[in-house]
Scaffold this motif. Structure first.
Motif, short mmCIF file in Angstrom:
data_model
loop_
_atom_site.label_atom_id
_atom_site.label_comp_id
_atom_site.label_asym_id
_atom_site.label_seq_id
_atom_site.Cartn_x
_atom_site.Cartn_y
_atom_site.Cartn_z
N ASN A 127 0.97 -0.87 -0.19
CA ASN A 127 0.06 0.15 -0.02
C ASN A 127 1.21 1.26 -0.32
O ASN A 127 0.87 2.01 1.34
N SER B 72 -5.01 -3.16 1.31
CA SER B 72 -4.08 -3.78 2.32
C SER B 72 -2.35 -3.93 1.85
O SER B 72 -2.47 -3.05 0.53
N SER B 73 -2.08 -4.28 2.41
CA SER B 73 -0.14 -4.42 2.84
C SER B 73 0.18 -5.72 1.59
O SER B 73 1.03 -5.35 1.45
N SER B 74 -0.97 -6.49 1.77
CA SER B 74 -0.33 -8.23 1.06
C SER B 74 -1.05 -8.28 0.59
O SER B 74 -1.20 -9.40 0.14
N THR B 75 -2.86 -8.32 0.27
CA THR B 75 -3.39 -8.45 -0.79
C THR B 75 -3.81 -7.28 -2.23
O THR B 75 -3.69 -6.29 -1.74
#
Length: 270
Positions: free
Chosen positions: A224, A232-235
């Motif tokens: 992000n 999200s920072s992972s999706t």
């Protein structure tokens, strides 16, 4: 110049003017839109639709002078097309030529710059998109940008404050230098304000959103990078990170992230 041009079309909408002494014009629309013929007598006042419309033989159009043709185009733009917008049978022409898309009041005052039939397998590495309409060279200045995506059963309109002052950069981003400014591929990742959304998809419409655009021709990762609220920072979602100069997956995405009932993607073309 007194020389007829032949068109092939079937009549759907027929209009008559109050002054029968004015020159007769026939307008034919490209077959990709479906057969549509508009019969009009040019004058300052147009009257009723005189249907039912019928198939007609190949017509001809006569223009007695360049100035008269220019006057016809002016009247067509400002008088005839807005009236056609109210007719269900004529919505196809409105999507291309009117300054307002039927049933979308927010589209008032916009002009069409690019139009693209999205291909099944787009490949914009060596050449740019084959726009059916491209008028960006005629655009000098603007303060709002809008996109209209029609998928047949569903559609969405989204408008926002301009995120660039260059009309070359509002089209599809791609690796080919036929896109964008012709010097470097378009990369735009930024917050946009005063976003309005109109759609027949439940829950998507709203006005006054805060949003963000993600335009680039490269790959990207789920980080992000703009710290978009709720992203999200992972999706992969509505706040990602461009992998600059690597890959060719591409992103032409508009999202909203605050100020309304919806939070997330409005449309994505990858």
């Amino acid at each position: 110049h007194q020389q007829p041009m032949e068109f092939m079309a079937a009549c759907r909408c027929m209009f008559m003017a109050t002054d029968p002494t004015r020159v007769l014009f026939l307008l034919s629309i490209d077959s990709t839109m479906g057969p549509l013929l508009i019969l009009a007598l040019v004058t300052s006042q147009l009257v009723n639709l005189i249907g039912p419309c019928q198939a007609m033989p190949t017509p001809m159009v006569f223009a007695s002078s360049r100035s008269m043709l220019q006057e016809f185009l002016r009247v067509l733009r400002h008088l005839l097309l807005p009236r056609l917008c109210s007719l269900h049978l004529c919505q196809q022409i409105c999507l291309r030529q009117c300054q307002r898309i039927p049933d979308i009041a927010d589209s008032e005052g916009y002009e069409l710059v690019y139009e693209l039939g999205i291909p099944t397998n787009p490949n914009y590495g060596s050449s740019g998109p084959l726009y059916s309409t491209d008028t960006h060279l005629a655009v000098s200045s603007f303060n709002r940008v809008a996109y209209y995506l029609d998928l047949g059963l569903t559609h969405v309109w989204v408008s926002m404050d301009a995120f660039t002052d260059d009309s070359q950069n509002i089209g599809v981003p791609c690796l080919s230098l036929q896109c964008g400014d012709g010097v470097t591929p378009t990369v735009i990742q930024q917050i946009v304000n005063n976003v309005n959304v109109v759609s027949n998809v439940a829950g998507l419409s709203g006005s006054g959103y805060t949003g963000n655009v993600e335009f680039w021709p490269y790959n990207y990762s789920p980080g992000n990078s703009l710290s978009i609220p709720g992203a999200s920072s992972s999706t992969f979602d509505y706040g990602d990170t461009v992998d600059l100069n690597n890959g060719s997956f591409g992103s032409m995405q508009v999202h909203v992230n605050g100020g309304g009932g919806h939070r997330g993607t409005v449309f994505a073309f990858n």
